[in-house]
Enzyme design. Structure first.
Site, mmCIF file in Angstrom:
data_model
loop_
_atom_site.group_PDB
_atom_site.id
_atom_site.type_symbol
_atom_site.label_atom_id
_atom_site.label_comp_id
_atom_site.label_asym_id
_atom_site.label_seq_id
_atom_site.Cartn_x
_atom_site.Cartn_y
_atom_site.Cartn_z
ATOM 1 N N HIS A 107 -8.924 -15.000 -15.707
ATOM 2 C CA HIS A 107 -9.478 -14.944 -17.068
ATOM 3 C C HIS A 107 -9.446 -16.356 -17.877
ATOM 4 C CE1 HIS A 107 -5.642 -15.119 -19.258
ATOM 5 N NE2 HIS A 107 -4.996 -14.382 -18.179
ATOM 6 N N ASP A 118 -9.684 -16.888 -21.307
ATOM 7 C CA ASP A 118 -9.027 -17.088 -22.819
ATOM 8 C C ASP A 118 -7.583 -17.538 -22.384
ATOM 9 O OD1 ASP A 118 -8.719 -14.489 -21.655
ATOM 10 O OD2 ASP A 118 -8.439 -13.671 -23.645
ATOM 11 N N ASP A 176 -1.741 -19.561 -17.026
ATOM 12 C CA ASP A 176 -2.143 -18.296 -17.434
ATOM 13 C C ASP A 176 -3.475 -18.464 -18.195
ATOM 14 O OD1 ASP A 176 -2.304 -15.690 -18.400
ATOM 15 O OD2 ASP A 176 -1.124 -15.790 -19.938
ATOM 16 N N GLU A 201 -9.178 -11.414 -21.857
ATOM 17 C CA GLU A 201 -7.883 -10.649 -21.513
ATOM 18 C C GLU A 201 -6.868 -10.826 -22.263
ATOM 19 O OE1 GLU A 201 -4.242 -10.189 -18.832
ATOM 20 O OE2 GLU A 201 -4.985 -11.807 -20.243
ATOM 21 N N GLU A 202 -6.463 -11.822 -22.820
ATOM 22 C CA GLU A 202 -5.278 -11.655 -23.884
ATOM 23 C C GLU A 202 -5.264 -10.762 -24.943
ATOM 24 O OE1 GLU A 202 -2.771 -13.018 -22.797
ATOM 25 O OE2 GLU A 202 -3.389 -14.809 -21.475
ATOM 26 N N ASP A 241 -6.167 -10.226 -8.678
ATOM 27 C CA ASP A 241 -6.175 -10.687 -9.988
ATOM 28 C C ASP A 241 -4.818 -11.513 -10.061
ATOM 29 O OD1 ASP A 241 -7.000 -11.271 -12.710
ATOM 30 O OD2 ASP A 241 -6.660 -9.255 -13.535
ATOM 31 N N HIS A 255 3.418 -17.931 -21.713
ATOM 32 C CA HIS A 255 3.154 -17.499 -23.112
ATOM 33 C C HIS A 255 4.101 -18.250 -24.115
ATOM 34 C CE1 HIS A 255 0.602 -13.566 -23.081
ATOM 35 N NE2 HIS A 255 0.219 -14.560 -22.042
#
Length: 515
Positions: free
Chosen positions: A142, A144, A175, A209-210, A236, A475
């Site tokens: 992903h 984003d 990420d 995705e986030e 994934d 994160h």
């Protein structure tokens, strides 16, 4: 019967019972010891003959090394932030589209690659294989990222891609732009070197995705369903290579996610008559909701059965314990729950993430509400967890509302006949022979959860190396990846794509190539 003879009979009975218990304990000990000494997680495919393929060597020269790092830094510098489902940095997403086309010209111009933009900002690539009988697979990542602010304590600005001591710092380095860029960079190099796949494959790059992937991933799935696509497996993001993270384990471990936890967001609220703070009641709405929201310690603990494949590499006495999970699973689960980084693997976790109440310091609030975020263990269901919360709160004044949620994802196969798992495992071990490979449960959620109708087997893994403390960067602040590790990701996908070109897995009991 005399009193003395009665005492002798009792003593005799106690001796017999004690001796029997001793024999049972001894038998358990012998069985556990034998299992500890003989357990072999690699039995079978480690001696298998793999189908011969003419793989292109993944040699990366200095010019390509500088090129791939430059492309990756450019990707990190674009702030493709998703804040909510309706708050996306669409300007950055359009800029990222331009970067992909500039960084990977061969991918976008090759007659072998079909590409389409989905839902304005997501990307779907299809690379047909020469053997139409082979079921295709799919690689996901992903674009984003979550928000990041330098004032939170970053050592380098979060969208600077600054290098410090061999690491590239920035939001998205782990990420998940390392996979976005790594997959396409690998395909670019393969195409330049004349590669044409035998087994076709798709690449899906979601843009939201986030914030649950409802536009990107879900629309990619709709496109594939219309085409009647079924997939051999999906790979994934998710788990990683853990080095020094699991206590007692000798050497690094690559954990391949075979499932992911379910999710629930529950709102608890209490309403009471407002009043003046100088005349407080015995319990205010805040106190009522505070007491009712103490559910985080009530979820059942489950044994970490997915870690059994690591047991040959644990030191004693942990090796003895891990070899005999049939006996020690509850005990080990209790030990693991004491640490936040391992607690998440053995239970449904809960966290109070939002608490709202009050409008003025001298007014008793009429309402208080708490939002509880739960990550549901694979051994439980969403309904079970909701019933657990309801019974735990046990207060009719507290209103419980399910904001959103879903069950844990199905567990994908990982035995000797599992094509996707074994191909991923082989690719990891060929590149990192010092690593132990084992299945695991992904504690977060990924775009892959939307693909369950297209593939029975979904795996969540990228060979990003995590050392002690690195999990907190996910994160969090100071997200980073080493330049060496990013290059390793490119090589991993370069080899994985080629390894998928075999028709069938080898017979697990034939002699020959070691997995």
């Amino acid at each position: 019967m005399t009193e003395r003879s009665a005492k002798l009979n009792i003593l005799k009975f106690v001796k017999i019972v004690s001796f029997s218990l001793l024999l049972v304990i001894l038998a358990f000990f012998v069985a556990a010891t034998v299992r500890t000494l003989t357990f072999d997680v690699n039995a079978g495919l480690q001696l298998a003959h793999w189908e011969k393929t003419n793989n292109i060597a993944s040699d990366i020269n200095q010019h390509q090394r500088e090129e791939l790092l430059s492309n990756f830094r450019d990707a990190i510098r674009i702030p493709t932030v998703s804040t909510t489902e309706t708050q996306l940095n669409t300007t950055a997403l359009r800029e990222f589209d331009g970067l992909l086309r500039k960084a990977f010209p061969t991918v976008f111009s090759s007659h072998l690659v079909q590409h389409e933009v989905v839902a304005n900002y997501s990307h779907l690539f299809w690379v047909p294989g020469s053997d139409l009988a082979l079921v295709p697979y799919m690689l996901l990542a992903h674009i984003d990222v979550v928000p990041a602010e330098e004032r939170d304590g970053w050592e380098a600005p979060p969208f600077s891609a600054k290098e410090i001591d061999g690491f590239i710092y920035g939001r998205g380095t782990i990420d998940n732009k390392q996979s976005v860029m790594g997959i396409l960079q690998a395909l670019e190099y393969l195409l330049i070197r004349g590669y044409s796949p035998r087994r076709g494959f798709f690449i899906g790059l979601g843009h939201d995705e986030e914030v649950s992937g409802f536009q990107g991933a879900m629309n990619i799935v709709r496109v594939l369903k219309k085409k009647g696509v079924q997939l051999a497996f999906v790979l994934d993001e998710g788990l990683a290579v853990l080095d020094g993270v699991i206590s007692g384990l000798q050497g690094p471990a690559a954990l391949i996610g075979i499932s992911e936890k379910g999710l629930a967001t529950v709102k608890l609220s209490v309403s009471k008559a407002p009043g003046h703070s100088s005349m407080p009641p015995s319990e205010s709405s805040i106190e009522g909701i505070s007491e009712s929201s103490q559910v985080q310690c009530l979820a059942k603990v489950f044994g970490p059965l997915e870690l059994c494949d690591l047991l040959p590499h644990f030191r004693l006495p942990l090796k003895f314990v891990m070899s005999n999970m049939w006996l020690f699973s509850p005990l080990l689960g209790r030990v693991m729950e004491r640490r936040p980084d391992t607690n998440a693997f053995v239970r449904t976790t809960t966290a109070i993430t939002m608490f709202n109440s009050g409008v003025k310091v001298n007014i008793l609030p009429s309402q208080a509400e708490a939002y509880v975020n739960l990550r549901i263990h694979s051994a439980q269901s969403l309904q079970e967890v909701l019933e657990l919360i309801q019974s735990t709160v046990g207060d009719e004044r507290v209103k419980m509302e399910l904001v959103d949620g879903f069950d844990p994802l199905p567990v994908s196969s990982y035995d000797e006949t599992s094509f996707g798992f074994q191909i991923i495992k082989k690719t990891v071990l060929d590149q990192f022979p010092q690593v132990t490979v084992a299945p695991g449960i992904c504690i977060g959620n990924t775009d892959s959860r939307h693909y369950t109708d297209l593939a029975k087997d979904i795996y969540r893994f990228a060979p990003t190396w995590f050392r002690p403390g690195d999990a907190q960067r996910f994160h969090g602040i100071n997200e980073r990846i080493s330049k060496k590790n990013y290059e390793e990701l490119v090589v991993f996908y370069f080899n994985l794509i080629q390894n998928c070109d075999i028709k069938d897995l080898p017979s697990p009991h034939s002699a020959g190539h070691e997995l």
